[in-house]
Scaffold this motif. Structure first.
Motif, mmCIF file in Angstrom:
data_model
loop_
_atom_site.group_PDB
_atom_site.id
_atom_site.type_symbol
_atom_site.label_atom_id
_atom_site.label_comp_id
_atom_site.label_asym_id
_atom_site.label_seq_id
_atom_site.Cartn_x
_atom_site.Cartn_y
_atom_site.Cartn_z
ATOM 1 N N ARG A 62 -8.224 12.023 -6.749
ATOM 2 C CA ARG A 62 -7.428 11.131 -5.926
ATOM 3 C C ARG A 62 -5.972 11.577 -6.005
ATOM 4 O O ARG A 62 -5.455 11.864 -7.071
ATOM 5 C CB ARG A 62 -7.565 9.691 -6.415
ATOM 6 N N GLU A 75 -2.467 10.279 -5.798
ATOM 7 C CA GLU A 75 -1.848 8.961 -5.887
ATOM 8 C C GLU A 75 -0.533 8.934 -5.127
ATOM 9 O O GLU A 75 0.169 9.927 -5.031
ATOM 10 C CB GLU A 75 -1.591 8.613 -7.352
ATOM 11 N N SER A 76 -0.219 7.763 -4.610
ATOM 12 C CA SER A 76 1.014 7.654 -3.846
ATOM 13 C C SER A 76 2.212 7.806 -4.781
ATOM 14 O O SER A 76 2.158 7.427 -5.944
ATOM 15 C CB SER A 76 1.067 6.306 -3.127
ATOM 16 N N MET A 112 0.828 -1.199 0.000
ATOM 17 C CA MET A 112 0.000 0.000 0.000
ATOM 18 C C MET A 112 0.851 1.232 0.000
ATOM 19 O O MET A 112 1.945 1.249 0.497
ATOM 20 C CB MET A 112 -0.881 0.029 1.223
ATOM 21 N N ASP A 152 -4.330 7.927 -2.117
ATOM 22 C CA ASP A 152 -4.831 6.753 -2.841
ATOM 23 C C ASP A 152 -6.307 6.490 -2.632
ATOM 24 O O ASP A 152 -6.810 5.434 -2.979
ATOM 25 C CB ASP A 152 -4.039 5.487 -2.476
ATOM 26 N N ILE A 153 -6.987 7.451 -2.025
ATOM 27 C CA ILE A 153 -8.426 7.245 -1.857
ATOM 28 C C ILE A 153 -9.164 8.192 -2.796
ATOM 29 O O ILE A 153 -8.861 9.386 -2.852
ATOM 30 C CB ILE A 153 -8.848 7.530 -0.402
ATOM 31 N N GLU A 163 5.771 7.111 -6.443
ATOM 32 C CA GLU A 163 6.477 5.850 -6.676
ATOM 33 C C GLU A 163 7.900 6.095 -7.111
ATOM 34 O O GLU A 163 8.236 7.162 -7.539
ATOM 35 C CB GLU A 163 5.747 5.018 -7.736
#
Lengths: 478, 228
Positions: B223, B225-226, B1, B173-174, B228
């Motif tokens: 949203r 996003e995380s 996650m 991420d929600i 990366e």
């Protein structure tokens, strides 16, 4: 005005009127007889004076040796007579046709000239009572004939004492009446208060009952009417209490039903909504998670479905017009056995049915549902591989259908509550088995409609026997 | 996650709920925002768990086997851990009873996952257990000082843009709907249009160069996003 005041005042008034009237009448009659007595005395005296005067005149005529006594001699004789009476208190007056001849204590006569005239004109005896100088007199007048001529003699007797006595008597009566009234009033008050006191008690109790204290009761004491009143009020209070209690119980069980229904609906909904929301908002969901979450959603949705179906059945059982028909119980059991077979086999269990050939009068759909639910409950309470016995017994006019399992069983407290809607002895166990806690409530409704009884015997670890006991040859005639 | 990076230790939540599916849904929900959790299915073990001191917040069901939620609350009140009630009873008197006993909030079942997260964050912030500095890539946010640094340089944000940014970083991420953003940042009573949200989101994207990360989700919202 209050009742006790009315009774008190009316009784007091009647008593006082009666007592006063009797007292006054008594005084009056005493007074009249006293007057009569005085009159008799006065008349006797009057006649005595008249006779004396007549005798005196005869005596004078004989003494003077004349044929007829002349007027002047008559006059002097009368004067002699009257002066000899001057010691007496009686007033005396003698008149001839035209004028007064002589009198003693004669002032009173001047106050009654009309009376004197009347006596003179009518030539007979008359009497009159008159007040003069603060005194009361009885005046008597009559005609006497002296030497062929008419003379008139009047006497006046003082009867003031009779009147004074009467007045004293009246004032005594007044005082006595007041004293008597006060004494009577006090006694009456005490009596009326004592007699009506139970009414105050009854009233106070009725007020308490009306105020919502339905347990209040009245002491059944007092006069017979009050006893009856109190006992009737008590009967009423009892009826109210039991009705209110019934209503309260109905309201309570409704509220419990609604609360439980809300809980039973919201629990699966919470999982459904929460997992659906998670699927919507979460990024990077693994296929394993997806299967897991959607599996839960399906499972919980099925739970909701089961709940709504049972609810519907319950409503139908409650409202449906029943169609009673004669059916052989063995046929019914055969049908139920066929429909429940898959579940029994899936769990590796055994169902042993011992039917009898008896015709019962039931609503086929509802009764099938009853038997199905009872056997289904037995299945849910049992572990895999266990056995369920269904037996029928005919005893007089009663048929007993018993369903026995060797499952988990229940404690006594649970047996009492088990027929309440949504009551589950072991929530997780019965949910896993797909129960909503409504099955037995439904059974109770159906049993009621068939005039039958439901008996539950259970022991923890030993198992449970549920029996339906019903009259043979007819269900309800309702 | 994805990484919600804070400088604080992980928030740990105790879930007291006898329905295993609901307990699981809560566990998954709080894990989305990076909170750890444990599940208790009855009152007595819940009391013991709270007294262990491992938890920052308790989500407490009212209808529990054995000991109900109110009794559990009375037993753990002294520990000072914030408690949020979860219940199927929408009864006002029940709600008042719960709050009077010292619960911080009261959530009526059924609830949405996002609503649960929002309520938990409000309570954690109230108890100062939320992060005071947040980091997202090269963006550093000092929540208390209202300061945003990108690559060491101060970026000026309006108060609403600042709150919106914090909300996105806290819910990485929600997917968040415009309505949810409106109620979280502008307040429940705000009757604004979702256009307001769009304008502010565009400003944040521009000022912090987040075009690739703060993405639009058609028909729903946004949203973050995380990284990366």
């Amino acid at each position: 005005m209050k009742l006790w005041q009315k009774i008190f005042l009316i009784t007091l008034a009647f008593v006082m009127i009666a007592v006063s009237a009797i007292a006054v009448l008594l005084a009056q009659s005493y007074f009249s007889s006293a007057i009569r007595q005085q009159r008799v005395g006065a008349e006797a005296q009057h006649e005595y004076y008249a006779a004396n005067i007549t005798n005196k005149i005869s005596y004078e005529r004989i003494k003077s040796n004349e044929l007829v006594l002349p007027d002047d001699k008559i006059k002097s004789a009368i004067t002699d007579m009257l002066s000899s009476y001057s010691g007496s208190k009686t007033g005396i007056a003698v008149y001839n046709k035209n004028s007064e001849i002589d009198s003693i204590h004669s002032d009173v006569f001047k106050s009654v000239p009309n009376f004197i005239k009347q006596v003179k004109n009518s030539e007979s005896e008359y009497s009159i009572i008159t007040d003069f100088n603060d005194k009361t007199y009885l005046i008597i007048g009559s005609e006497i004939t002296l030497e062929g001529q008419s003379y008139y003699i009047f006497t006046a007797t003082d009867i003031t004492l009779v009147y004074t006595n009467h007045e004293i008597a009246l004032s005594y009566i007044k005082i006595l009446s007041i004293v008597f009234a006060v004494v009577t009033a006090l006694m009456l008050l005490a009596v009326v208060y004592r007699l009506l006191r139970p009414l105050t008690r009854v009233n106070a109790s009725i007020k308490r009952i009306a105020g919502g204290d339905y347990e209040a009761r009245i002491d059944e004491k007092g006069g017979s009417e009050f006893k009856e009143l109190a006992s009737n009020v008590n009967i009423m209070a009892e009826a109210i209490e039991s009705n209110v209690e019934n209503l309260q119980n109905i309201a309570d069980s409704r509220k419990r039903f609604i609360d439980n229904l809300a809980h039973e609906m919201k629990t699966p909904l919470t999982s459904i909504i929460c997992f659906a929301d998670i699927l919507q908002i979460k990024k990077n969901i693994t296929s394993e998670e997806l299967r897991d979450y959607s599996g839960i959603i399906v499972e919980e949705a099925k739970r909701l479905k089961g709940l709504s179906e049972k609810l519907l059945e319950l409503i139908v059982a409650d409202n449906a017009e029943l169609e009673f028909r004669d059916i052989n119980i063995s046929e019914l059991l055969k049908e139920v056995e066929n429909s429940i077979k898959p579940i029994i086999e899936k769990r590796g269990m055994k169902l042993n049915i011992t039917p009898v050939n008896v015709i019962i009068r039931v609503d086929k759909d509802l009764f099938t549902s009853l038997l199905y639910n009872l056997i289904d409950n037995a299945v849910k309470a049992s572990d895999e591989g266990q056995k369920i016995e269904v037996k029928c017994m005919l005893n007089d006019d009663k048929l007993t259908i018993s369903i026995t399992d060797n499952g988990v069983g229940m404690i006594e407290d649970d047996v009492k509550k088990i027929t309440e809607p949504f009551y589950m002895v072991d929530k997780s166990r019965s949910r896993k088995a797909g129960g909503a806690g409504l099955g037995l409530s439904l059974c109770v409704e159906i049993v009621k409609k068939h005039n039958a009884k439901l008996n539950i015997d259970s022991a923890v670890g030993v198992g449970t026997t549920v029996s339906v006991i019903m009259p043979v040859g007819g269900g309800s005639d309702e | 996650m994805g990484g919600k990076a804070t400088e604080n230790k992980m928030i740990n939540i105790l879930i007291v709920e006898d329905d295993s599916n609901i307990a699981k849904s809560i566990e998954v929900t709080v894990s989305i925002v990076g909170y750890g959790s444990e599940i208790c299915s009855d009152g007595k073990s819940a009391v013991d768990a709270v007294k262990s001191g491992k938890f920052d917040l308790v989500l407490l069901d009212v209808m529990l086997p054995g000991m109900n939620g109110f009794e559990v609350l009375e037993n753990v009140k002294s520990s000072g851990i914030p408690v949020i009630f979860l219940t199927a009873l929408g009864d006002v008197t029940e709600k008042i009873k719960g709050l009077r006993l010292g619960a911080e909030d009261y959530i009526v079942k059924p609830f949405e996952a996002m609503e649960l997260i929002a309520r938990i964050e409000v309570i954690l912030r109230r108890f100062d257990k939320g992060a005071s500095t947040l980091r997202y890539g090269d963006i550093n946010v000092d929540v208390n000082k209202h300061k945003v640094l990108k690559g060491g340089k101060v970026v000026d944000l309006t108060p609403k843009e600042f709150s919106l940014l914090i909300f996105f970083i806290q819910n990485i991420d929600i997917a968040i709907s415009r309505e949810r953003l409106l109620s979280a940042v502008w307040g429940y009573e705000f009757e604004g249009e979702s256009r307001t949200v769009d304008i502010h989101v565009q400003q944040i994207r521009k000022k912090l160069n987040l075009k690739k990360h703060l993405i639009t989700i058609p028909k729903l919202g946004y949203r973050l996003e995380s990284e990366e």
